[in-house]
Design an enzyme around this catalytic site. Structure first.
Site, PDB file in Angstrom:
ATOM      1  N   ASP A 106      -9.123   5.327 -12.742  1.00 38.88           N
ATOM      2  CA  ASP A 106      -9.689   6.093 -11.609  1.00 38.88           C
ATOM      3  C   ASP A 106     -10.511   7.194 -12.065  1.00 38.88           C
ATOM      4  O   ASP A 106     -10.431   7.490 -13.257  1.00 38.88           O
ATOM      5  CB  ASP A 106      -8.703   6.345 -10.857  1.00 38.88           C
ATOM      6  CG  ASP A 106      -9.105   5.958  -9.249  1.00 38.88           C
ATOM      7  OD1 ASP A 106      -9.947   6.222  -8.801  1.00 38.88           O
ATOM      8  OD2 ASP A 106      -8.197   5.244  -8.706  1.00 38.88           O
TER       9      ASP A 106
ATOM     10  N   TRP B 114      -7.445   0.718   1.065  1.00 40.92           N
ATOM     11  CA  TRP B 114      -7.280   1.935   1.823  1.00 40.92           C
ATOM     12  C   TRP B 114      -6.434   2.950   1.632  1.00 40.92           C
ATOM     13  O   TRP B 114      -5.261   2.406   2.324  1.00 40.92           O
ATOM     14  CB  TRP B 114      -7.281   1.195   3.276  1.00 40.92           C
ATOM     15  CG  TRP B 114      -8.407   0.593   3.700  1.00 40.92           C
ATOM     16  CD1 TRP B 114      -9.683   0.688   3.602  1.00 40.92           C
ATOM     17  CD2 TRP B 114      -8.319  -0.585   4.598  1.00 40.92           C
ATOM     18  NE1 TRP B 114     -10.411   0.020   4.077  1.00 40.92           N
ATOM     19  CE2 TRP B 114      -9.647  -0.919   4.913  1.00 40.92           C
ATOM     20  CE3 TRP B 114      -7.354  -1.387   5.209  1.00 40.92           C
ATOM     21  CZ2 TRP B 114     -10.159  -2.130   5.764  1.00 40.92           C
ATOM     22  CZ3 TRP B 114      -7.707  -2.208   5.920  1.00 40.92           C
ATOM     23  CH2 TRP B 114      -9.041  -2.819   6.243  1.00 40.92           C
TER      24      TRP B 114
ATOM     25  N   TYR C 238     -14.171   1.711  -0.653  1.00 45.96           N
ATOM     26  CA  TYR C 238     -13.120   1.721  -1.177  1.00 45.96           C
ATOM     27  C   TYR C 238     -12.863   0.322  -2.272  1.00 45.96           C
ATOM     28  O   TYR C 238     -13.323  -0.745  -1.868  1.00 45.96           O
ATOM     29  CB  TYR C 238     -11.989   1.194  -0.114  1.00 45.96           C
ATOM     30  CG  TYR C 238     -12.092   1.852   1.086  1.00 45.96           C
ATOM     31  CD1 TYR C 238     -11.685   3.281   1.423  1.00 45.96           C
ATOM     32  CD2 TYR C 238     -12.857   1.174   2.429  1.00 45.96           C
ATOM     33  CE1 TYR C 238     -11.773   3.732   2.624  1.00 45.96           C
ATOM     34  CE2 TYR C 238     -13.013   1.975   3.568  1.00 45.96           C
ATOM     35  CZ  TYR C 238     -12.662   3.039   3.588  1.00 45.96           C
ATOM     36  OH  TYR C 238     -12.688   3.829   4.946  1.00 45.96           O
ATOM     37  N   ARG C 239     -12.421   0.670  -3.312  1.00 44.65           N
ATOM     38  CA  ARG C 239     -12.514  -0.358  -4.543  1.00 44.65           C
ATOM     39  C   ARG C 239     -11.618  -1.558  -4.158  1.00 44.65           C
ATOM     40  O   ARG C 239     -10.728  -1.426  -3.189  1.00 44.65           O
ATOM     41  CB  ARG C 239     -11.620   0.226  -5.822  1.00 44.65           C
ATOM     42  CG  ARG C 239     -10.309   0.417  -5.528  1.00 44.65           C
ATOM     43  CD  ARG C 239      -9.646   0.829  -6.904  1.00 44.65           C
ATOM     44  NE  ARG C 239      -8.313   0.841  -6.897  1.00 44.65           N
ATOM     45  CZ  ARG C 239      -7.530   1.888  -7.325  1.00 44.65           C
ATOM     46  NH1 ARG C 239      -8.176   2.996  -7.501  1.00 44.65           N
ATOM     47  NH2 ARG C 239      -6.030   1.822  -7.139  1.00 44.65           N
TER      48      ARG C 239
HETATM   49  C1  LIG Z   1     -17.049   5.117  -6.295  1.00 45.20           C
HETATM   50  C2  LIG Z   1     -16.090   5.295  -5.101  1.00 45.20           C
HETATM   51  C3  LIG Z   1     -14.893   4.668  -5.021  1.00 45.20           C
HETATM   52  C4  LIG Z   1     -14.037   5.087  -4.127  1.00 45.20           C
HETATM   53  N1  LIG Z   1     -12.775   4.290  -3.884  1.00 45.20           N
HETATM   54  C5  LIG Z   1     -12.024   4.730  -2.953  1.00 45.20           C
HETATM   55  C6  LIG Z   1     -10.671   3.791  -2.957  1.00 45.20           C
HETATM   56  O1  LIG Z   1     -10.589   2.979  -3.285  1.00 45.20           O
HETATM   57  N2  LIG Z   1      -9.921   4.181  -1.924  1.00 45.20           N
HETATM   58  C7  LIG Z   1     -10.039   5.350  -0.927  1.00 45.20           C
HETATM   59  O2  LIG Z   1      -9.356   5.155  -0.225  1.00 45.20           O
HETATM   60  N3  LIG Z   1     -11.181   5.838  -0.970  1.00 45.20           N
HETATM   61  C8  LIG Z   1     -11.934   5.735  -2.305  1.00 45.20           C
HETATM   62  N4  LIG Z   1     -13.312   6.471  -2.527  1.00 45.20           N
HETATM   63  C9  LIG Z   1     -13.342   7.731  -1.409  1.00 45.20           C
HETATM   64  C10 LIG Z   1     -13.852   7.217   0.087  1.00 45.20           C
HETATM   65  O3  LIG Z   1     -15.033   6.420  -0.195  1.00 45.20           O
HETATM   66  C11 LIG Z   1     -13.959   8.454   0.703  1.00 45.20           C
HETATM   67  O4  LIG Z   1     -12.870   9.225   1.007  1.00 45.20           O
HETATM   68  C12 LIG Z   1     -14.776   8.089   2.237  1.00 45.20           C
HETATM   69  O5  LIG Z   1     -14.787   9.140   2.925  1.00 45.20           O
HETATM   70  C13 LIG Z   1     -13.661   7.143   2.989  1.00 45.20           C
HETATM   71  O6  LIG Z   1     -14.319   6.548   4.217  1.00 45.20           O
HETATM   72  P1  LIG Z   1     -13.506   7.048   5.588  1.00 45.20           P
HETATM   73  O7  LIG Z   1     -13.186   8.455   5.539  1.00 45.20           O
HETATM   74  O8  LIG Z   1     -14.104   6.338   6.754  1.00 45.20           O
HETATM   75  O9  LIG Z   1     -12.192   6.497   5.392  1.00 45.20           O
HETATM   76  C14 LIG Z   1     -14.116   6.245  -3.287  1.00 45.20           C
HETATM   77  C15 LIG Z   1     -15.396   6.755  -3.379  1.00 45.20           C
HETATM   78  C16 LIG Z   1     -16.242   6.674  -4.400  1.00 45.20           C
HETATM   79  C17 LIG Z   1     -17.318   7.322  -4.357  1.00 45.20           C
END
Ligand SMILES: Cc1cc2nc3c(=O)[nH]c(=O)nc-3n(C[C@H](O)[C@H](O)[C@H](O)COP(=O)(O)O)c2cc1C
Ligand SMILES: [Mn+2]
Length: 507
Positions: free
Chosen positions: A282, A189, A175-176
Site C-alpha cells: 500500500d 471501501w 478505491y482499489r
Molecule cells: C491511488 C489511490 C488509491 C486509493 N485506494 C483506496 C482504497 O483502496 N480504499 C479507500 O477507502 N480509499 C482509497 N483511496 C483514498 C480515497 O480515494 C479517498 O479517500 C477519497 O476521498 C474517497 O472518496 P470518498 O470520500 O467519496 O469516499 C485511494 C486514493 C488513491 C489516490
C-alpha cells in the site's frame, strides 16, 4: 487557465506534445514487472509511460500520468497547483458584489458554478462495446499485480460510482479493487469513506455500483478528493475543468457514468457477500493485512473501441500518488481556511504518507491557540485521521522541512508543548494499538508567551534588510557564482520541489 483536456486520449496527446510521455512497444508483464519499471521512472521524476504491448491483454496500459508536479499542473491547465486553489477560493469567498465591475465578475463566478453540474447525454463513447452475460470477462484488461506479496491483480485507478439511496446524491471515490475471478472483484471501501456509507445505508443491503476507468485527468483526480459526503465529486470535476462532466445511463444498473470513460464496469455489491481482501502493498510503504471487504459482482463491461487501461502503483513514498495528494493539499487549503481562518498554510509531507503528519502554520493570537488548531484538524474531514500535528508560527515556511524541524527542536518544551490524545486513525495504519483507533500527538512549535507559562522569548536571528539588499547588489562583484544562495532557496522535500511557490494568506 488553459482549458483542460476532455478525455484520456486528448490527455495522452497533450502529454506526448509536451514531451511528457514515452510509448513502450516491448512486451512487458503486468505481473510485477511493470511495477519495477515504473517505480524506477517515478523515483527519477521521469515521464508517463504507455505500454502498448502488455502480456496477456490487447489493451495498452497508461501509467505515471500524474507522477510529477509539472504533469499534475498540466492536467489542471495551470502553471502551479496554487492557481487551482485560487479559483476555488474565489467561489468560497463569494460576497455581495460592490459596484458594476465586481457584479459582472461575480456573475461569471456564479455561472461557472451553475455550469459545473454534471449533465446527462444520450450516447457515450464508453458504450461503443457492450459486454453482458457470459461475455463479461475481466481477463480482457491488463490488470497489474503490483507487489510480490499481493495475492492477485488489483485495479488501482478506478472511479467508483454509487448513490445515497435516501438523498440520491452521487458519490465517486477511488478505491482499489482486487480481482477475485473474471467476473468479480473486492471493493476496498474503508470504514471512513462515502462509498462504504452508501452500502451501509442501503435498506436491503445491496447497491448498484459502476466503475469508470480511463477518464480525463481532472475527473480521475476528483475521485480521490476527500469532499464532504453531500458534495458531488463530479461537480468539482466540472468546476475545475470549466465544463460539465457528461454522463450516460449504464446498461445494466440504475446509475450514470462519465460518457468519455475508456472502460466501465457495472454490477452489484451486497453487504452479506464478503471475503478476505489483501494483503496489498500500500501507499503506507507496508502491506496492509488481509481484512474482510465486500465483493463487487459484475453485470456488464462496456468500453470504447481500442480502449486504454490506466493504472497506478502505490508503495513506499515517493510514488505516483504523491502528486494526486499534493493536488488535494493545495486545492483544499481555501476550504480549510473557511472553517479555521487562522491557518496560514499547511503541508502533508510525502514521507508521512499523508495521514501520519500535518504541518500547519498559524497566525497566533491567544494562549493555547496552537492546541485549538490541533483539535480543529483532528475534527476536519479525513484530516481527522492525522496522527501527528505540528504547529508553527505564520512566518515559518511549512514546505521547508529544515525550517520546520529547526522550530520544533528549538521552540518545544516537551513537557509543556506536546499534547497526547487519541481518536480515529486511518484504517491502513498498522502502528495504532487498535484498528482504526489510536494515539495522536501534537507539537506546539509556536513562540510561547508568559500567559502560556514561558519565560521571556528571545528574538530569532535575522540580518537587517539594508545589509541583505547591499549584499544582493554586490554579489556579482564578489566572484562567488552567478546566483546567491539566498535566491536559490531552501528545499526540505528531498530536493525534488521548487521552493519558489507563492504563498497564501500572508498578511
Ligand atoms: C491511488 C489511490 C488509491 C486509493 N485506494 C483506496 C482504497 O483502496 N480504499 C479507500 O477507502 N480509499 C482509497 N483511496 C483514498 C480515497 O480515494 C479517498 O479517500 C477519497 O476521498 C474517497 O472518496 P470518498 O470520500 O467519496 O469516499 C485511494 C486514493 C488513491 C489516490
Ligand atoms: Mn465523496
Amino acid at each position: 487557465m488553459a482549458s483542460p483536456v476532455s478525455d484520456l486520449r486528448e490527455w495522452i496527446a497533450l502529454l506526448e506534445r509536451e514531451g511528457e510521455l514515452v510509448r513502450i512497444g516491448a512486451e512487458v508483464d503486468p505481473d510485477l514487472e511493470i511495477t519495477e519499471i515504473v517505480d524506477r521512472v517515478v523515483k527519477a521524476g521521469g515521464p508517463a509511460l504507455l505500454f502498448e504491448n502488455v502480456k496477456g491483454s490487447r489493451l495498452p496500459l497508461l501509467i505515471n500520468q500524474f507522477g510529477t508536479e509539472r504533469r499534475m499542473s498540466l492536467a489542471f491547465g495551470v502553471d502551479h497547483l496554487d492557481e487551482v486553489a485560487a479559483k476555488l477560493e474565489e467561489v468560497l469567498e463569494l460576497s455581495p458584489p460592490q459596484g458594476l465591475v465586481d457584479k459582472v465578475r461575480k456573475l461569471g463566478t456564479l455561472k461557472s458554478i451553475a455550469d459545473s453540474m454534471p449533465k446527462d447525454v444520450s450516447k457515450g463513447a464508453c458504450q461503443e462495446i457492450v459486454l453482458t452475460g457470459d461475455d463479461v470477462d475481466l481477463d480482457l484488461l491488463p490488470i497489474q499485480r503490483c507487489w510480490p506479496g499481493d495475492p492477485a491483480p488489483f485495479i488501482t485507478l478506478p472511479a467508483v460510482i454509487t448513490k445515497d439511496r435516501e438523498t440520491g446524491v452521487r458519490n465517486v471515490g477511488m478505491y482499489r479493487m482486487q480481482k477475485v475471478d473474471s467476473r468479480s472483484t473486492f471493493m476496498h471501501w474503508q470504514i471512513h469513506k462515502d462509498g462504504r456509507a452508501d452500502l451501509r445505508a442501503a435498506p436491503d443491503g445491496r447497491i448498484p455500483v459502476a466503475v469508470a476507468i480511463g477518464l480525463d485527468p481532472v475527473t480521475a483526480y476528483s475521485a480521490s478528493a476527500p469532499l464532504p459526503k453531500h458534495v458531488g465529486e463530479l461537480m468539482l470535476a466540472g468546476f475545475l475543468k470549466g465544463s460539465a462532466v457528461e454522463l450516460v445511463k449504464c446498461k445494466t444498473v440504475d446509475l450514470e457514468v462519465p460518457a468519455n470513460a475508456e472502460i466501465v464496469l457495472e454490477g452489484w455489491v451486497d453487504r452479506t457477500d464478503v471475503g478476505i481482501e489483501g494483503p496489498f502493498g500500500d501507499h503506507t510503504g507496508f502491506y496492509t493485512p488481509p481484512e474482510e471487504f465486500p465483493i463487487f459482482r459484475l453485470s456488464a463491461i462496456t468500453m470504447r473501441r481500442n480502449a486504454i487501461y490506466p493504472s497506478i502503483v502505490v508503495g513506499k513514498p515517493p510514488a505516483e500518488d504523491e502528486w494526486l495528494a499534493k493536488a488535494t493539499e493545495r486545492i483544499f487549503l481555501p476550504a480549510i481556511k473557511m472553517s479555521v481562518p487562522e491557518i496560514v498554510d499547511y503541508d502533508l509531507p510525502t514521507a508521512g504518507t499523508f495521514h501520519n503528519c500535518v504541518i500547519v502554520s498559524i497566525d497566533k493570537r491567544f494562549p493555547g491557540h496552537a492546541r485549538k488548531v490541533m483539535h480543529a484538524i483532528w475534527g476536519l474531514g479525513l484530516l481527522s485521521l492525522s496522527k501527528a500535528v505540528v504547529v508553527v508560527d505564520a512566518e515559518v515556511d511549512v514546505h521547508d522541512y529544515q525550517d520546520v524541524f529547526f522550530h520544533v527542536c528549538a521552540n518545544v518544551d516537551p513537557k509543556r508543548d506536546v499534547m497526547l490524545t487519541d481518536g480515529p486513525i486511518d484504517q491502513l495504519d498498522h502502528a495504532s494499538v487498535l484498528p482504526s483507533f489510536g494515539g495522536k500527538i501534537g507539537f506546539d512549535a509556536t513562540r510561547k508567551g508568559p500567559d502560556e507559562g514561558a519565560r521571556k522569548w528571545p528574538d530569532e536571528i535575522e540580518m537587517s534588510p539594508e545589509i541583505k539588499a547591499r549584499v544582493d547588489a554586490r554579489w556579482a562583484e564578489l566572484g562567488l557564482g552567478a546566483t546567491s544562495p539566498r535566491e536559490s532557496g531552501q528545499n526540505g522535500d528531498r530536493g525534488r520541489r521548487q521552493r519558489s511557490r507563492p504563498r497564501f494568506g500572508r498578511r
